[in-house]
Design a protein around this motif. Structure first.
Motif, PDB file in Angstrom:
ATOM      1  N   THR A  92       0.607  -1.336  -0.035  1.00  0.00           N
ATOM      2  CA  THR A  92      -0.320  -0.018  -0.376  1.00  0.00           C
ATOM      3  C   THR A  92       1.011   1.535   0.005  1.00  0.00           C
ATOM      4  O   THR A  92       0.490   2.171  -0.571  1.00  0.00           O
TER       5      THR A  92
ATOM      6  N   ASP B  23      -5.545   3.797  -5.724  1.00  0.00           N
ATOM      7  CA  ASP B  23      -6.988   3.729  -6.404  1.00  0.00           C
ATOM      8  C   ASP B  23      -6.610   1.787  -6.732  1.00  0.00           C
ATOM      9  O   ASP B  23      -7.317   1.526  -6.432  1.00  0.00           O
ATOM     10  N   GLU B  24      -5.739   1.865  -6.858  1.00  0.00           N
ATOM     11  CA  GLU B  24      -5.690   0.767  -7.570  1.00  0.00           C
ATOM     12  C   GLU B  24      -5.503  -0.849  -5.835  1.00  0.00           C
ATOM     13  O   GLU B  24      -6.226  -1.858  -6.524  1.00  0.00           O
TER      14      GLU B  24
ATOM     15  N   LYS C  64      -7.479   0.075  -3.456  1.00  0.00           N
ATOM     16  CA  LYS C  64      -8.352   0.307  -3.163  1.00  0.00           C
ATOM     17  C   LYS C  64      -9.663  -0.465  -3.359  1.00  0.00           C
ATOM     18  O   LYS C  64     -10.904  -0.870  -3.326  1.00  0.00           O
ATOM     19  N   LYS C  65      -9.289  -0.988  -5.028  1.00  0.00           N
ATOM     20  CA  LYS C  65     -10.243  -1.754  -5.646  1.00  0.00           C
ATOM     21  C   LYS C  65     -10.050  -3.146  -5.339  1.00  0.00           C
ATOM     22  O   LYS C  65     -11.180  -3.735  -6.150  1.00  0.00           O
ATOM     23  N   LEU C  66      -9.468  -3.705  -4.857  1.00  0.00           N
ATOM     24  CA  LEU C  66      -9.497  -5.262  -4.824  1.00  0.00           C
ATOM     25  C   LEU C  66     -10.400  -5.820  -4.189  1.00  0.00           C
ATOM     26  O   LEU C  66     -11.368  -4.918  -3.340  1.00  0.00           O
ATOM     27  N   PHE C  67     -10.514  -6.875  -4.502  1.00  0.00           N
ATOM     28  CA  PHE C  67     -12.107  -7.315  -4.569  1.00  0.00           C
ATOM     29  C   PHE C  67     -13.705  -5.686  -4.112  1.00  0.00           C
ATOM     30  O   PHE C  67     -15.112  -6.025  -3.242  1.00  0.00           O
ATOM     31  N   THR C  68     -13.871  -4.781  -4.823  1.00  0.00           N
ATOM     32  CA  THR C  68     -14.644  -3.826  -4.955  1.00  0.00           C
ATOM     33  C   THR C  68     -15.980  -4.817  -5.634  1.00  0.00           C
ATOM     34  O   THR C  68     -17.055  -4.432  -5.045  1.00  0.00           O
ATOM     35  N   ASP C  69     -15.509  -5.011  -6.748  1.00  0.00           N
ATOM     36  CA  ASP C  69     -16.586  -5.357  -7.706  1.00  0.00           C
ATOM     37  C   ASP C  69     -16.364  -6.045  -8.391  1.00  0.00           C
ATOM     38  O   ASP C  69     -16.631  -7.602  -9.427  1.00  0.00           O
ATOM     39  N   ILE C  70     -16.777  -7.590  -7.585  1.00  0.00           N
ATOM     40  CA  ILE C  70     -17.580  -8.873  -7.384  1.00  0.00           C
ATOM     41  C   ILE C  70     -18.539  -9.770  -7.614  1.00  0.00           C
ATOM     42  O   ILE C  70     -19.215  -8.989  -6.609  1.00  0.00           O
TER      43      ILE C  70
ATOM     44  N   GLU D  81     -25.095 -11.853   1.970  1.00  0.00           N
ATOM     45  CA  GLU D  81     -24.725 -10.813   2.793  1.00  0.00           C
ATOM     46  C   GLU D  81     -25.639  -9.912   3.292  1.00  0.00           C
ATOM     47  O   GLU D  81     -24.870  -9.029   4.512  1.00  0.00           O
TER      48      GLU D  81
END
Length: 92
Positions: free
Chosen positions: A60, A70-71, A73-79, A90
């Protein structure tokens, strides 16, 4: 239905390390400069680029130094959901 990935975890982390190395070189930043900019030790930067081994906090910090936060922060966001059951789970 489970999606299978043909890449191993080692291949994935090495691709991340290679992407960081390419970005660093594109910006004409040495490993030592990246170390100073990020606050991550030179040894850790060097080891990461050669083995992919790094802590999430150090990755990080490197991303922030390369203006790529931002890359991370994008981890696991649009699954995408794979089933209605995942949506229900959920909500619980």
């Amino acid at each position: 239905m489970r999606k299978y990935t043909w890449e191993t975890s080692d291949e994935i982390i090495m691709q991340v390390a290679e992407n960081v190395r390419k970005m660093r070189k594109r910006l004409k930043i040495s490993q030592q400069d990246l170390s100073r900019m990020s606050g991550v030790s030179y040894g850790s930067v060097k080891r990461f680029e050669s083995t992919g081994n790094i802590s999430l906090i150090s990755l990080t910090k490197i991303a922030a130094a390369l203006d790529a936060s931002d890359e991370i922060k994008k981890l696991f966001t649009d699954i995408p959901y794979k089933s209605i059951q995942e949506v229900i789970n959920e909500q619980r």
